[in-house]
Design a protein around this motif. Structure first.
Motif, PDB file in Angstrom:
ATOM      1  N   MET A  26      33.332  22.811  -3.222  1.00 57.66           N
ATOM      2  CA  MET A  26      34.099  23.082  -1.947  1.00 57.66           C
ATOM      3  C   MET A  26      33.380  23.171  -0.734  1.00 57.66           C
ATOM      4  SD  MET A  26      36.970  26.024  -1.643  1.00 57.66           S
ATOM      5  CE  MET A  26      35.494  27.283  -1.305  1.00 57.66           C
ATOM      6  N   LYS A  27      33.623  22.594   0.216  1.00 55.04           N
ATOM      7  CA  LYS A  27      33.122  22.998   1.712  1.00 55.04           C
ATOM      8  C   LYS A  27      33.932  24.324   2.016  1.00 55.04           C
ATOM      9  CE  LYS A  27      30.527  19.374   1.825  1.00 55.04           C
ATOM     10  NZ  LYS A  27      29.116  19.576   1.208  1.00 55.04           N
ATOM     11  N   SER A  28      33.201  25.227   2.410  1.00 53.74           N
ATOM     12  CA  SER A  28      33.723  26.435   3.054  1.00 53.74           C
ATOM     13  C   SER A  28      34.097  26.435   4.436  1.00 53.74           C
ATOM     14  CB  SER A  28      33.353  27.925   2.584  1.00 53.74           C
ATOM     15  OG  SER A  28      31.977  27.716   2.708  1.00 53.74           O
ATOM     16  N   HIS A  29      33.514  25.452   5.115  1.00 53.92           N
ATOM     17  CA  HIS A  29      33.857  25.196   6.682  1.00 53.92           C
ATOM     18  C   HIS A  29      33.426  26.773   7.316  1.00 53.92           C
ATOM     19  CE1 HIS A  29      35.645  21.656   5.553  1.00 53.92           C
ATOM     20  NE2 HIS A  29      36.550  22.485   4.759  1.00 53.92           N
ATOM     21  N   GLY A  30      32.305  27.103   7.211  1.00 57.88           N
ATOM     22  CA  GLY A  30      32.026  28.417   8.045  1.00 57.88           C
ATOM     23  C   GLY A  30      32.585  29.827   7.642  1.00 57.88           C
ATOM     24  N   PHE A  31      33.038  29.547   6.305  1.00 51.04           N
ATOM     25  CA  PHE A  31      33.412  30.705   5.863  1.00 51.04           C
ATOM     26  C   PHE A  31      32.869  31.140   4.420  1.00 51.04           C
ATOM     27  CE2 PHE A  31      36.945  29.694   8.333  1.00 51.04           C
ATOM     28  CZ  PHE A  31      37.459  30.890   8.590  1.00 51.04           C
ATOM     29  N   HIS A  32      32.649  32.562   3.956  1.00 46.72           N
ATOM     30  CA  HIS A  32      32.145  32.941   2.914  1.00 46.72           C
ATOM     31  C   HIS A  32      33.487  33.654   2.300  1.00 46.72           C
ATOM     32  CE1 HIS A  32      28.150  33.401   4.502  1.00 46.72           C
ATOM     33  NE2 HIS A  32      28.161  32.171   3.987  1.00 46.72           N
ATOM     34  N   VAL A  33      33.372  33.807   0.690  1.00 45.20           N
ATOM     35  CA  VAL A  33      34.658  34.353  -0.221  1.00 45.20           C
ATOM     36  C   VAL A  33      33.953  35.658  -0.394  1.00 45.20           C
ATOM     37  CG1 VAL A  33      33.791  33.378  -2.372  1.00 45.20           C
ATOM     38  CG2 VAL A  33      36.110  34.015  -1.669  1.00 45.20           C
ATOM     39  N   ALA A  34      34.783  36.719  -0.296  1.00 41.55           N
ATOM     40  CA  ALA A  34      34.758  38.270  -0.571  1.00 41.55           C
ATOM     41  C   ALA A  34      35.197  38.437  -1.967  1.00 41.55           C
ATOM     42  CB  ALA A  34      35.069  38.963   0.647  1.00 41.55           C
ATOM     43  N   ILE A  35      34.712  39.290  -2.370  1.00 33.48           N
ATOM     44  CA  ILE A  35      35.395  39.864  -3.778  1.00 33.48           C
ATOM     45  C   ILE A  35      35.074  41.425  -3.513  1.00 33.48           C
ATOM     46  CG2 ILE A  35      33.313  39.671  -5.069  1.00 33.48           C
ATOM     47  CD1 ILE A  35      35.202  39.177  -7.410  1.00 33.48           C
ATOM     48  N   TYR A  36      36.221  42.083  -4.022  1.00 29.67           N
ATOM     49  CA  TYR A  36      36.444  43.635  -3.889  1.00 29.67           C
ATOM     50  C   TYR A  36      37.068  43.951  -5.311  1.00 29.67           C
ATOM     51  CZ  TYR A  36      38.164  48.359  -3.697  1.00 29.67           C
ATOM     52  OH  TYR A  36      38.141  49.661  -4.073  1.00 29.67           O
ATOM     53  N   SER A  51      31.194  42.347  -2.260  1.00 26.75           N
ATOM     54  CA  SER A  51      30.113  41.388  -1.961  1.00 26.75           C
ATOM     55  C   SER A  51      30.683  39.974  -1.277  1.00 26.75           C
ATOM     56  CB  SER A  51      29.538  40.868  -3.221  1.00 26.75           C
ATOM     57  OG  SER A  51      30.289  40.606  -4.065  1.00 26.75           O
ATOM     58  N   LEU A  52      29.710  38.948  -0.850  1.00 30.25           N
ATOM     59  CA  LEU A  52      30.165  37.747  -0.228  1.00 30.25           C
ATOM     60  C   LEU A  52      29.191  36.789  -0.855  1.00 30.25           C
ATOM     61  CD1 LEU A  52      29.642  38.725   3.546  1.00 30.25           C
ATOM     62  CD2 LEU A  52      31.896  38.426   2.433  1.00 30.25           C
ATOM     63  N   TRP A  53      30.127  35.548  -1.290  1.00 24.81           N
ATOM     64  CA  TRP A  53      29.545  34.514  -1.742  1.00 24.81           C
ATOM     65  C   TRP A  53      29.975  33.190  -1.068  1.00 24.81           C
ATOM     66  CZ3 TRP A  53      27.094  34.939  -6.499  1.00 24.81           C
ATOM     67  CH2 TRP A  53      26.995  36.472  -6.999  1.00 24.81           C
ATOM     68  N   ARG A  54      29.006  32.421  -1.162  1.00 26.72           N
ATOM     69  CA  ARG A  54      28.929  30.967  -0.619  1.00 26.72           C
ATOM     70  C   ARG A  54      30.351  30.274  -0.932  1.00 26.72           C
ATOM     71  NH1 ARG A  54      24.769  27.735  -2.816  1.00 26.72           N
ATOM     72  NH2 ARG A  54      26.135  27.413  -4.690  1.00 26.72           N
ATOM     73  N   ASP A  55      30.793  30.384  -2.305  1.00 26.26           N
ATOM     74  CA  ASP A  55      32.250  29.456  -2.351  1.00 26.26           C
ATOM     75  C   ASP A  55      32.693  30.311  -3.804  1.00 26.26           C
ATOM     76  OD1 ASP A  55      30.639  28.325  -4.314  1.00 26.26           O
ATOM     77  OD2 ASP A  55      30.204  26.607  -3.158  1.00 26.26           O
ATOM     78  N   ILE A  56      33.939  29.817  -4.022  1.00 26.64           N
ATOM     79  CA  ILE A  56      34.477  30.474  -5.132  1.00 26.64           C
ATOM     80  C   ILE A  56      33.794  30.068  -6.362  1.00 26.64           C
ATOM     81  CG2 ILE A  56      36.776  30.374  -6.415  1.00 26.64           C
ATOM     82  CD1 ILE A  56      38.175  30.035  -4.066  1.00 26.64           C
TER      83      ILE A  56
END
Length: 194
Positions: free
Chosen positions: A1-11, A82-87
């Motif tokens: 998946m292209k995240s288009h300048g976004f990162h996915v955060a998980i809490y 934390s932050l990740w490149r994609d899901i």
């Protein structure tokens, strides 16, 4: 998946069955540094918040906890941000390798939950969410269910707010890559008492 300048955060958040220092949760505490190291080595890992007053990365704002902590008798609960490149990268780390080894023992260390175990949300690349924002999204998920603002692996959304189907084949590929860099950490974790 292209995240288009976004990162996915998980809490994620839980409440231990005992206070820090009690042998009942030693298995969690001895695995925690191994999990942080495995995350840092994982494909797609971007960054994580540290904790005020502890060695490691800086805390992303003052650490706060969801309302579910109230009445538990605890002052804090195990949580991470934390932050990740994609899901797919995040899922590969979360459900394989050393983190999966810890998850299988989580019921021994944590109280049964009446809330979601985690929340996912998108954030612009280069930004860091603060603990307060993560907790607000966590509570939003608990109150209203999954949405583009606060979601889960089971009900995921892309950065544009559309429902998203996780590429499971890619998750397996990333998990296999991660396994190579986690081998000695996993060996160590498996030798630790639970």
């Amino acid at each position: 998946m292209k995240s288009h300048g976004f990162h996915v955060a998980i809490y994620n958040f839980g409440i231990h069955v005992a206070e820090y220092g009690d042998p009942a949760i030693d298995g969690f505490l001895t695995r925690e540094p191994l999990n942080f190291e495995a995350a840092a080595r994982a494909s797609g890992f971007v960054a994580r918040s540290g904790y005020d007053g502890e060695p490691g990365p800086a805390s992303w704002g003052p650490q706060v906890f969801p309302r579910f902590l109230s009445g538990s008798g605890r002052q804090s609960g195990p949580s991470s941000l934390s932050l990740w490149r994609d899901i797919e990268s995040l899922m590969a780390f979360s459900y394989a390798g050393i983190h999966a080894e810890a998850l299988k023992h989580a019921r021994r260390w944590n109280m049964p939950q009446q809330w979601p175990p985690l929340v996912l949300f998108w954030i612009e690349a280069g930004q860091q969410p603060e603990w307060r924002d993560a907790v607000e999204r966590f509570e939003l998920l608990a109150d209203r269910g999954a949405s583009a603002t606060a979601f889960t692996f089971k009900q995921a959304f892309d950065p544009d707010g559309r429902p998203y189907g996780i590429d499971r084949a890619r998750v397996r590929e990333i998990a296999a890559i991660n396994a190579e860099g986690q081998a000695e950490l996993l060996h160590t974790a498996r030798s630790l008492p639970v």
